[in-house]
Design a protein around this motif. Structure first.
Motif, PDB file in Angstrom:
ATOM      1  N   TYR A 123       0.803  -1.258  -0.005  1.00  0.00           N
ATOM      2  CA  TYR A 123      -0.005   0.103  -0.008  1.00  0.00           C
ATOM      3  C   TYR A 123       0.852   1.345   0.017  1.00  0.00           C
ATOM      4  CZ  TYR A 123      -3.086  -3.479   1.673  1.00  0.00           C
ATOM      5  OH  TYR A 123      -3.887  -4.595   1.663  1.00  0.00           O
ATOM      6  N   ARG A 124       0.693   2.114  -0.961  1.00  0.00           N
ATOM      7  CA  ARG A 124       1.571   3.273  -1.141  1.00  0.00           C
ATOM      8  C   ARG A 124       0.600   4.372  -1.485  1.00  0.00           C
ATOM      9  NH1 ARG A 124       3.042  -0.786  -4.142  1.00  0.00           N
ATOM     10  NH2 ARG A 124       2.841   0.492  -6.093  1.00  0.00           N
ATOM     11  N   SER A 125      -0.043   5.113  -0.670  1.00  0.00           N
ATOM     12  CA  SER A 125      -1.063   5.883  -0.545  1.00  0.00           C
ATOM     13  C   SER A 125      -1.027   7.223  -0.242  1.00  0.00           C
ATOM     14  CB  SER A 125      -2.400   5.198  -0.135  1.00  0.00           C
ATOM     15  OG  SER A 125      -3.444   5.855  -0.108  1.00  0.00           O
ATOM     16  N   ILE A 126      -2.023   8.242  -0.585  1.00  0.00           N
ATOM     17  CA  ILE A 126      -1.953   9.528  -0.249  1.00  0.00           C
ATOM     18  C   ILE A 126      -3.591   9.405   0.290  1.00  0.00           C
ATOM     19  CG2 ILE A 126      -2.169  12.028  -0.782  1.00  0.00           C
ATOM     20  CD1 ILE A 126       0.435  11.473  -2.218  1.00  0.00           C
ATOM     21  N   SER A 127      -3.818  10.321   1.651  1.00  0.00           N
ATOM     22  CA  SER A 127      -5.153  10.537   1.810  1.00  0.00           C
ATOM     23  C   SER A 127      -5.502  11.947   1.852  1.00  0.00           C
ATOM     24  CB  SER A 127      -5.388   9.858   3.235  1.00  0.00           C
ATOM     25  OG  SER A 127      -6.515  10.200   3.724  1.00  0.00           O
ATOM     26  N   LEU A 128      -6.763  12.287   1.510  1.00  0.00           N
ATOM     27  CA  LEU A 128      -7.033  13.801   1.135  1.00  0.00           C
ATOM     28  C   LEU A 128      -7.145  14.411   2.289  1.00  0.00           C
ATOM     29  CD1 LEU A 128      -8.294  15.961  -0.812  1.00  0.00           C
ATOM     30  CD2 LEU A 128     -10.371  14.828  -0.730  1.00  0.00           C
ATOM     31  N   GLU A 129      -6.403  15.441   2.638  1.00  0.00           N
ATOM     32  CA  GLU A 129      -6.438  16.516   3.700  1.00  0.00           C
ATOM     33  C   GLU A 129      -6.142  17.923   3.016  1.00  0.00           C
ATOM     34  OE1 GLU A 129      -7.088  18.089   6.135  1.00  0.00           O
ATOM     35  OE2 GLU A 129      -7.748  16.455   7.623  1.00  0.00           O
ATOM     36  N   GLY A 130      -6.291  18.786   3.940  1.00  0.00           N
ATOM     37  CA  GLY A 130      -6.080  20.295   3.497  1.00  0.00           C
ATOM     38  C   GLY A 130      -7.070  20.984   2.660  1.00  0.00           C
ATOM     39  N   ALA A 131      -6.486  21.861   2.000  1.00  0.00           N
ATOM     40  CA  ALA A 131      -7.382  22.761   0.976  1.00  0.00           C
ATOM     41  C   ALA A 131      -7.263  22.441  -0.432  1.00  0.00           C
ATOM     42  CB  ALA A 131      -7.288  24.301   1.594  1.00  0.00           C
ATOM     43  N   SER A 132      -7.799  22.162  -1.282  1.00  0.00           N
ATOM     44  CA  SER A 132      -7.571  21.940  -2.449  1.00  0.00           C
ATOM     45  C   SER A 132      -8.687  22.171  -3.521  1.00  0.00           C
ATOM     46  CB  SER A 132      -7.609  20.518  -2.838  1.00  0.00           C
ATOM     47  OG  SER A 132      -6.175  19.849  -2.169  1.00  0.00           O
ATOM     48  N   SER A 133      -8.143  22.564  -4.605  1.00  0.00           N
ATOM     49  CA  SER A 133      -9.241  22.749  -5.965  1.00  0.00           C
ATOM     50  C   SER A 133      -9.253  21.564  -6.412  1.00  0.00           C
ATOM     51  CB  SER A 133      -8.758  23.853  -6.747  1.00  0.00           C
ATOM     52  OG  SER A 133      -7.667  23.458  -7.499  1.00  0.00           O
ATOM     53  N   ILE A 134     -10.219  21.431  -7.460  1.00  0.00           N
ATOM     54  CA  ILE A 134     -10.365  20.004  -8.104  1.00  0.00           C
ATOM     55  C   ILE A 134      -9.178  19.710  -9.014  1.00  0.00           C
ATOM     56  CG2 ILE A 134     -11.831  21.259  -9.834  1.00  0.00           C
ATOM     57  CD1 ILE A 134     -11.844  17.512  -8.899  1.00  0.00           C
ATOM     58  N   GLY A 135      -8.643  21.071  -9.514  1.00  0.00           N
ATOM     59  CA  GLY A 135      -7.433  21.187 -10.379  1.00  0.00           C
ATOM     60  C   GLY A 135      -6.381  20.245  -9.762  1.00  0.00           C
ATOM     61  N   ASN A 136      -6.162  20.957  -8.428  1.00  0.00           N
ATOM     62  CA  ASN A 136      -4.950  20.283  -7.538  1.00  0.00           C
ATOM     63  C   ASN A 136      -5.207  18.733  -7.428  1.00  0.00           C
ATOM     64  OD1 ASN A 136      -5.509  22.948  -5.377  1.00  0.00           O
ATOM     65  ND2 ASN A 136      -3.993  22.877  -6.878  1.00  0.00           N
ATOM     66  N   LEU A 137      -6.276  18.340  -7.130  1.00  0.00           N
ATOM     67  CA  LEU A 137      -6.596  16.961  -6.846  1.00  0.00           C
ATOM     68  C   LEU A 137      -6.424  16.111  -8.238  1.00  0.00           C
ATOM     69  CD1 LEU A 137      -9.416  16.788  -4.500  1.00  0.00           C
ATOM     70  CD2 LEU A 137      -6.824  16.911  -4.117  1.00  0.00           C
ATOM     71  N   LEU A 138      -6.895  16.472  -9.454  1.00  0.00           N
ATOM     72  CA  LEU A 138      -6.549  15.722 -10.608  1.00  0.00           C
ATOM     73  C   LEU A 138      -5.152  15.712 -11.044  1.00  0.00           C
ATOM     74  CD1 LEU A 138      -9.736  17.302 -12.632  1.00  0.00           C
ATOM     75  CD2 LEU A 138      -9.385  15.087 -11.419  1.00  0.00           C
ATOM     76  N   ASP A 139      -4.222  16.904 -10.704  1.00  0.00           N
ATOM     77  CA  ASP A 139      -2.842  17.036 -11.013  1.00  0.00           C
ATOM     78  C   ASP A 139      -2.360  15.856 -10.025  1.00  0.00           C
ATOM     79  OD1 ASP A 139      -3.250  18.888 -12.898  1.00  0.00           O
ATOM     80  OD2 ASP A 139      -2.597  20.595 -11.540  1.00  0.00           O
ATOM     81  N   LEU A 140      -2.720  15.624  -9.021  1.00  0.00           N
ATOM     82  CA  LEU A 140      -2.018  14.880  -7.715  1.00  0.00           C
ATOM     83  C   LEU A 140      -2.289  13.275  -8.222  1.00  0.00           C
ATOM     84  CD1 LEU A 140      -0.318  14.475  -5.210  1.00  0.00           C
ATOM     85  CD2 LEU A 140      -2.490  14.228  -4.172  1.00  0.00           C
ATOM     86  N   GLN A 186     -16.863  12.655  -7.979  1.00  0.00           N
ATOM     87  CA  GLN A 186     -17.147  11.685  -9.143  1.00  0.00           C
ATOM     88  C   GLN A 186     -16.036  11.906 -10.135  1.00  0.00           C
ATOM     89  OE1 GLN A 186     -21.172  12.857 -10.190  1.00  0.00           O
ATOM     90  NE2 GLN A 186     -22.030  11.582  -8.319  1.00  0.00           N
ATOM     91  N   GLU A 187     -15.658  13.294 -10.317  1.00  0.00           N
ATOM     92  CA  GLU A 187     -14.656  13.481 -11.228  1.00  0.00           C
ATOM     93  C   GLU A 187     -13.149  12.709 -10.879  1.00  0.00           C
ATOM     94  OE1 GLU A 187     -13.812  17.387 -12.525  1.00  0.00           O
ATOM     95  OE2 GLU A 187     -16.138  17.701 -12.423  1.00  0.00           O
ATOM     96  N   ASP A 208      -0.634  32.604  -6.461  1.00  0.00           N
ATOM     97  CA  ASP A 208      -0.833  32.289  -8.065  1.00  0.00           C
ATOM     98  C   ASP A 208       0.275  31.568  -8.698  1.00  0.00           C
ATOM     99  OD1 ASP A 208      -3.338  33.030  -7.812  1.00  0.00           O
ATOM    100  OD2 ASP A 208      -3.079  34.934  -9.034  1.00  0.00           O
ATOM    101  N   VAL A 209       1.345  31.755  -8.295  1.00  0.00           N
ATOM    102  CA  VAL A 209       2.682  31.232  -8.513  1.00  0.00           C
ATOM    103  C   VAL A 209       3.124  29.770  -7.821  1.00  0.00           C
ATOM    104  CG1 VAL A 209       5.245  31.262  -8.702  1.00  0.00           C
ATOM    105  CG2 VAL A 209       3.858  33.416  -9.080  1.00  0.00           C
ATOM    106  N   LEU A 210       2.615  29.850  -6.910  1.00  0.00           N
ATOM    107  CA  LEU A 210       2.932  28.602  -6.049  1.00  0.00           C
ATOM    108  C   LEU A 210       1.592  27.539  -5.767  1.00  0.00           C
ATOM    109  CD1 LEU A 210       4.618  30.187  -2.777  1.00  0.00           C
ATOM    110  CD2 LEU A 210       5.597  29.135  -4.910  1.00  0.00           C
ATOM    111  N   TYR A 211       0.611  27.952  -6.453  1.00  0.00           N
ATOM    112  CA  TYR A 211      -0.743  27.159  -6.154  1.00  0.00           C
ATOM    113  C   TYR A 211      -0.417  25.681  -6.334  1.00  0.00           C
ATOM    114  CZ  TYR A 211      -5.278  25.526  -8.261  1.00  0.00           C
ATOM    115  OH  TYR A 211      -6.423  24.752  -8.537  1.00  0.00           O
ATOM    116  N   HIS A 212       0.138  25.274  -7.410  1.00  0.00           N
ATOM    117  CA  HIS A 212       0.476  24.041  -7.513  1.00  0.00           C
ATOM    118  C   HIS A 212       1.207  23.138  -6.511  1.00  0.00           C
ATOM    119  CE1 HIS A 212      -1.964  24.254 -11.396  1.00  0.00           C
ATOM    120  NE2 HIS A 212      -1.005  25.280 -11.855  1.00  0.00           N
ATOM    121  N   VAL A 213       2.131  23.797  -5.996  1.00  0.00           N
ATOM    122  CA  VAL A 213       2.867  23.127  -4.956  1.00  0.00           C
ATOM    123  C   VAL A 213       2.982  23.299  -3.575  1.00  0.00           C
ATOM    124  CG1 VAL A 213       4.813  22.868  -6.910  1.00  0.00           C
ATOM    125  CG2 VAL A 213       4.390  24.930  -5.555  1.00  0.00           C
TER     126      VAL A 213
END
Length: 637
Positions: free
Chosen positions: A127-144, A194-195, A607-612
């Motif tokens: 099992y090599r997993s990440i569990s959802l926490e924090g603050a995220s947009s749908i774009g962040n999660l799809l990228d991850l 669902q996405e 806006d520069v650090l949004y993805h990281v």
């Protein structure tokens, strides 16, 4: 330009996607790759499709298989997910690097011909997993989710039914003065989930879902998150809730923290029936987490509940759930959680069908400035006292509880960790020390018989560097790798030609911003610490010329890394002044002047650090600790 054909050998969505990904990256590398249906070139498919033998004994185990000579051969694995891993592993062998999510985190070698390559390899952990926490947009999660298989992570856990709180934290922009709140409602959050599910299954990742919420949702109480809400519930609902201090209530007005009256057969029946029905309605879920209420000292004290420990009632429900699922021929695996009161194993009950269940060990009280290593004899379990327990302290005490559970449960188990809870910055401002601890911890988990890790964390923890997540992914895949080997390679790939210098810079800042001090394990007022913090801005200034020299690097991924390091350096100069003032006891200056300036500057770069980086969640946690002085952060609004 080399012409290459790639043939997906079945119509399975993930096999097709794997073939398309191989073609896409090969073309980006300057080749002329195309999909084929003729069964030639590079064949993409599972072992049985390609006539290869498999020695995999567990359905969730992975293995990569690559046999390519002169742009022809086979890329395979025991199931579609492993085939996708094999494709990304082959691209890595060809020189591609996936440093952090999004295209700006990818290094793709140009004019690079595919390599001859022969690999057959299994990961160290199941099992090599990440569990959802924090603050995220749908774009962040799809990228991850897109990034996970590129680095060999095989699972994703969504934790709550609708994920509303994780989206609301981002879209509300509560702490960012430069952004207007964006509307987010429950139907939108449900659509986003669902996405995510579509993308998880597209990659054949192990989909883990739920956790908290089962003790409120069956009674028509939404478990949206950990914010306090005002509810006016009818008596027919209140009868099912835990009685604490003589009153049946929603614990601190937080539904997901509320336990039920588990001695009430109707309460148990409604819960387990709800869980079973949810599984039937969501067959795409591979591992369904069934946890009780969050928080501690909040279990029912009625005369009947008090006869047994919470873990006895818990196991009773697990068995009742298994009975329903078995009758329905539902193969879903149920993950049950041991933490707080549930660290104590049951006295009377035993799990009847261990094959159905997976034990999730959550040592939530660990000190992450120190490695998870057993160095002395395990202590006896402390006496259980209903609603009067104290969190387990230290590695040995946590392991003692885990071993007590394993003495009565023979099934699979993995660990739920919090190294990057929030963003990890509340433990280590540079991340180097934390990454080193994480590497050691993963190795130790295996020695205890734990078969994997699920990291409860912010989804954006790649700032100032992606070292921590690189260490997480690579060590879970191969725990024989030394930390220095992973770290040296990462920094040289992320900052070519300057890897040694940047690694030294980050390691030094990690030490100078003493993680023990940052994590509030020592007194706040400390003149020697103040002196150390005072020296940090000048140290950073000595490295700024190296950073500015590389801000226009020709490779966009490398250029992005240097830009992030530049912003980080500016922020850490301000942060050093803030910590110096904390160490001098100037807390009012911190609160009124230094913290507002520091966090405002941080948000200027969002806006520069949004993805990281998850600035919103970091700001809430860090303010609570360093400005308000709350060592034990509780997410109550």
């Amino acid at each position: 330009m080399r012409k290459i054909t790639v043939t997906p050998m079945t119509s399975h969505e993930t096999i097709r996607f794997a073939a398309e990904e191989l073609v896409r990256y090969l073309n980006a590398m300057g080749n002329a790759a195309t999909l084929s249906s003729r069964g030639d070139g590079i064949l993409i498919g599972e072992y049985d499709t390609l006539g290869l033998d498999s020695s995999i004994n567990h359905p969730l185990d992975d293995e990569v298989y690559i046999d390519i000579q002169e742009s022809k051969g086979k890329i395979s694995g025991p199931h579609p997910r492993s085939v996708l891993f094999s494709v990304y592993r082959y691209l890595t062998e060809c020189g591609c690097r996936f440093l952090h999510p999004t295209s700006n985190g990818e290094k793709i070698p140009i004019a690079a011909a595919p390599m001859d390559c022969s690999i057959k390899e299994r990961p160290s952990y199941r099992y090599r997993s990440i569990s959802l926490e924090g603050a995220s947009s749908i774009g962040n999660l799809l990228d991850l989710i897109d990034w996970l298989p590129k680095v060999g992570l095989n699972s994703y856990h969504t934790q709550l039914k609708d994920g509303f709180t994780f989206f609301e934290r981002w879209y509300s922009h509560k702490m960012n003065p430069y952004k207007e709140a964006e509307p987010i409602d429950l139907p939108t959050a449900t659509q986003y989930m669902q996405e995510l599910t579509v993308e998880i299954k597209k990659r054949d990742l192990i989909y883990q879902a739920m956790g908290h919420g089962w003790t409120c949702e069956p009674f028509a109480i939404n478990g949206l998150g950990w914010d306090s809400v005002e509810l006016n519930l009818p008596d027919e609902t209140m009868q099912y809730l835990a009685m604490v201090q003589g009153k049946r209530q929603v614990w601190r007005n937080i539904p997901v923290n509320t336990n039920a009256c588990y001695s009430n057969p109707e309460a148990r029946s409604q819960i387990v029936q709800f869980v079973a029905d949810y599984s039937a309605e969501n067959p795409e879920i591979d591992l369904l987490h069934f946890w009780l209420g969050d928080d501690l000292n909040n279990y029912c004290e009625c005369d009947n509940c008090a006869k047994y420990q919470p873990s006895d009632w818990y196991v009773m429900m697990l068995n009742e759930l298994d009975e329903i699922l078995t009758k329905r021929n539902n193969p879903v695996k149920i993950v049950f959680l041991m933490f707080y009161e549930l660290l104590w194993p049951p006295v009377h009950e035993r799990i009847g069908n261990p094959e159905r269940f997976i034990l999730l060990f959550a040592p939530v009280s660990l000190d992450y400035t120190k490695p998870f290593k057993v160095t002395k004899e395990l202590p006896p379990l402390s006496e259980f006292r209903l609603n009067n327990i104290i969190e387990a302290h230290g590695v040995e005490q946590n392991v003692a509880y885990y071993q007590a559970w394993k003495n009565i449960f023979s099934g699979d188990s993995f660990v739920y960790t919090y190294h990057f809870m929030t963003t990890g910055w509340e433990k280590d401002l540079a991340g180097y020390h934390l990454a080193k601890v994480l590497h050691q911890d993963i190795r130790e988990f295996g020695k205890l018989g734990l078969t994997g890790v699920n990291s409860c964390q912010s989804q954006r923890v790649f700032f100032p560097t992606g070292l921590g997540m690189t260490v997480y992914a690579r060590t879970l895949w191969n725990d024989r790798l030394e930390f220095e080997e992973i770290s040296n390679r990462y920094f040289e790939e992320a900052y070519p030609g300057y890897g040694v210098a940047v690694e030294a810079f980050i390691a030094s800042l990690s030490s100078k911003f003493d993680p023990v001090y940052v994590q509030m394990e020592v007194p706040r007022v400390d003149e020697a610490a103040a002196q150390r913090f005072e020296e940090i801005p000048a140290y950073i200034d000595t490295f700024i010329p190296v950073i500015t020299k590389n801000l226009n690097h020709h490779d966009p991924a490398v250029r992005t890394n240097w830009r992030h390091l530049y912003i980080y350096s500016l922020l850490m100069k301000k942060c050093a002044v803030m910590f110096q003032s904390i160490a001098l006891g100037q807390q009012e200056r911190v609160k009124q002047e230094l913290w507002p300036d520091f966090i405002q500057t941080f948000f200027e770069y969002e806006d520069v650090l949004y993805h990281v980086f998850d600035i919103e969640w970091f700001a809430k946690r860090f303010k609570s600790m360093q400005v308000d002085g709350n060592k034990h952060f509780v997410n109550y609004e």
